[in-house]
Motif scaffolding. Structure first.
Motif, PDB file in Angstrom:
ATOM      1  N   CYS A 171      23.921  54.195  53.415  1.00 25.47           N
ATOM      2  CA  CYS A 171      23.048  53.580  54.412  1.00 25.47           C
ATOM      3  C   CYS A 171      22.201  52.523  53.724  1.00 25.47           C
ATOM      4  O   CYS A 171      21.503  52.816  52.755  1.00 25.47           O
ATOM      5  CB  CYS A 171      22.162  54.624  55.084  1.00 25.47           C
ATOM      6  N   ILE A 199      26.208  53.000  57.258  1.00 22.42           N
ATOM      7  CA  ILE A 199      25.153  52.594  58.179  1.00 22.42           C
ATOM      8  C   ILE A 199      24.525  51.335  57.598  1.00 22.42           C
ATOM      9  O   ILE A 199      23.947  51.370  56.514  1.00 22.42           O
ATOM     10  CB  ILE A 199      24.099  53.692  58.356  1.00 22.42           C
ATOM     11  N   ASN A 222      33.622  55.752  59.904  1.00 19.76           N
ATOM     12  CA  ASN A 222      32.387  55.832  60.695  1.00 19.76           C
ATOM     13  C   ASN A 222      31.485  54.671  60.316  1.00 19.76           C
ATOM     14  O   ASN A 222      31.201  54.457  59.131  1.00 19.76           O
ATOM     15  CB  ASN A 222      31.649  57.149  60.437  1.00 19.76           C
ATOM     16  N   GLU A 224      27.849  52.483  61.557  1.00 24.15           N
ATOM     17  CA  GLU A 224      26.701  52.143  62.390  1.00 24.15           C
ATOM     18  C   GLU A 224      26.204  50.789  61.929  1.00 24.15           C
ATOM     19  O   GLU A 224      25.851  50.611  60.766  1.00 24.15           O
ATOM     20  CB  GLU A 224      25.588  53.186  62.266  1.00 24.15           C
ATOM     21  N   ARG A 226      23.910  47.221  62.662  1.00 19.27           N
ATOM     22  CA  ARG A 226      22.899  46.453  63.371  1.00 19.27           C
ATOM     23  C   ARG A 226      22.820  45.068  62.762  1.00 19.27           C
ATOM     24  O   ARG A 226      22.402  44.893  61.612  1.00 19.27           O
ATOM     25  CB  ARG A 226      21.535  47.139  63.304  1.00 19.27           C
ATOM     26  N   ILE A 246      28.906  52.844  66.087  1.00 22.35           N
ATOM     27  CA  ILE A 246      27.614  52.673  66.760  1.00 22.35           C
ATOM     28  C   ILE A 246      27.168  51.248  66.484  1.00 22.35           C
ATOM     29  O   ILE A 246      27.053  50.850  65.322  1.00 22.35           O
ATOM     30  CB  ILE A 246      26.565  53.674  66.245  1.00 22.35           C
TER      31      ILE A 246
END
Length: 482
Positions: A171, A199, A222, A224, A226, A246
């Motif tokens: 992350c 992430i 997986n 995530e 932004r 996500i």
């Protein structure tokens, strides 16, 4: 008193002071001797435990208390310090950077060869940008142990070169970064063969002074993400083996569809879009394996989702919809989209009750067998308006018959999971035959195997609508049956 008598009295006081000082000295000496003797013979039960038991107690404390700090164990006594230092599991979860370089290095040195889950947050000028920094060098020495690494900083991030043979989750979050940004490049992948979950939260604009971070995008399952919509799209082009996504993408200038090849993610099974995700982003992807979808419900999303399902030829099994301020007509048209007839698990968040939307939806599920025909789990969360009890009961009774039966139903008012405050003294009007009949029906459905969960934080509803008293009465009856 005369002068002679006063002098005599002073002499007596002086003798008493000397006497008591001698007695006080003797008592202090006796106290020290007794205390030394106590330490030689006293037995503290907690210190008589085998070191293995003490070690397990420390581990349980570390893994169950989010505020636990293993450094505290080393300050109690020499025995606890020795046990704590010789127990690597106590140190393997670093939630934040200990104060000072000395503590950080010592902390990691106590972990032995265990997998590490590090959560490091840097405030102020970030030191992880420079390869000669203390933190960078320390992480490099322990890179073979890292299993989870979470870096949060207000500057740009440079990862240690590795290798990371155990790293499974990474992350990277930048709180605020305006002059330097993160550039993803998979031409020289990070040496992390087990990395599957990433992430990435980075909002800075790209610049000529951007930093390269080499990530093995192709092996990710997986993600995530932004970033602005364009950067999200550039990343998805490389991450073709994704299974769960996500995305929180800001509005950005996307390339012309006529000049852009659609990105096909053949293994992507679930996608979750946040409030601010640019809907047009889904117009650039094809998802043939898509089964789970979480979006916000409005006309713009509806059209794009319809095109996505038609283009991908996929069937949605799990749908999570944020339905705030969406009336019945919007719901109905959206849930009748081709590809949604396969929905088994439906969640509606924050439904609007101004046009009796939820009651009308219950009636359609009750009377129309071809509307959501495979529905097995139905959840309404954050409901904040009246729901007639008979509408719920009639819908549940209708959907527990036939080949495909409803197995689970949740109605959560106000978004609360469980709030009993203010329910004391709430009573159901037993003289009302309608309420009693509906409660009997709910009991019968539970006996048949339907899982029903109705909860509320509201306290003043009256009449035949679902109110706290009805919920409490239903729970009490269920408890007695169990």
């Amino acid at each position: 008193m005369s002068t002679g008598e006063l002098r005599l009295r002073l002499a007596e006081i002086d003798r008493d002071i000397v006497f008591h000082e001698i007695q006080l000295g003797l008592l202090r000496a006796e106290r020290e001797s007794t205390q030394r003797h106590l330490h030689t013979v006293a037995v503290y039960p907690v210190l008589t435990l085998p070191n293995e038991i003490t070690s397990q107690i420390f581990i349980q404390w570390i893994y169950t208390d989010d505020k636990s700090n293993p450094m505290l164990l080393t300050w109690v006594c020499q025995l606890w310090r020795a046990v704590a230092i010789s127990t690597p599991q106590v140190w393997a979860r670093l939630r934040n950077l200990p104060h000072g370089k000395k503590f950080f290095s010592k902390w990691l040195s106590h972990t032995g060869n265990l997998p590490l889950k590090l959560n490091l947050a840097f405030k102020g000028p970030s030191q992880v940008n420079y390869q000669d920094s203390f933190v960078f060098r320390t992480l490099s020495r322990h890179s073979s142990q890292l299993e989870t690494l979470n870096l949060t900083t207000d500057g740009a991030v440079t990862l240690p070169p590795g290798p990371f043979p155990r790293l499974k989750k990474l992350c990277i979050s930048s709180i605020k970064c305006t002059d330097r940004a993160l550039v993803i490049d998979d031409t020289a992948p990070l040496a992390a063969p087990q990395l599957r979950e990433l992430i990435l939260k980075y909002s800075a604009e790209l610049s000529g002074d951007a930093l390269q971070v080499y990530l093995p995008c192709m092996q990710l399952t997986n993600l995530e993400l932004r970033a602005n919509a364009t950067e999200c799209l550039k990343f998805l082009v490389r991450a073709l083996n994704l299974e769960h996504l996500i995305v929180d993408s800001e509005d950005g200038e996307l390339p012309d569809l006529n000049q852009w090849t659609l990105v096909t993610l053949p293994r992507l099974r679930s996608i979750q879009c946040s409030t601010f995700t640019c809907p047009e982003l889904l117009s650039y992807v094809t998802l043939p394996a898509l089964e789970e979808l979480s979006i916000w419900l409005d006309p713009e999303w509806s059209e794009i989702v319809q095109q996505l399902i038609a283009r991908s030829q996929c069937s949605i099994h799990k749908l999570d919809v944020h339905a705030y301020f969406a009336g019945h007509g919007v719901w109905r048209r959206f849930l009748e989209l081709p590809g949604f007839e396969s929905i088994r698990d439906l969640t509606l968040r924050g439904p609007d009750g101004r046009d009796r939307a939820l009651e009308r939806l219950f009636q359609e599920i009750e009377h129309e067998p071809y509307f959501l025909p495979l529905l097995e789990s139905f959840t309404i969360q954050g409901c904040d308006f009246f729901v007639p009890l008979h509408a719920v009961v009639d819908m549940l009774c209708a959907r527990t018959k036939g080949e495909v039966q409803l197995k689970s139903f949740q109605l959560l008012f106000g978004g609360d999971d469980d709030d009993h405050e203010g329910w004391e003294g709430a009573q159901v009007d037993c003289a009302d035959e309608t309420v009693g009949y509906n409660l009997d029906q709910l009991d019968a459905l539970c006996v048949q195997g339907l899982k029903i969960n109705i909860q509320s934080k509201f306290k003043f509803w009256q009449g035949l609508d679902i109110d706290p008293s009805i919920i409490e009465a239903f729970r009490n009856r269920r408890d007695k049956m169990v």
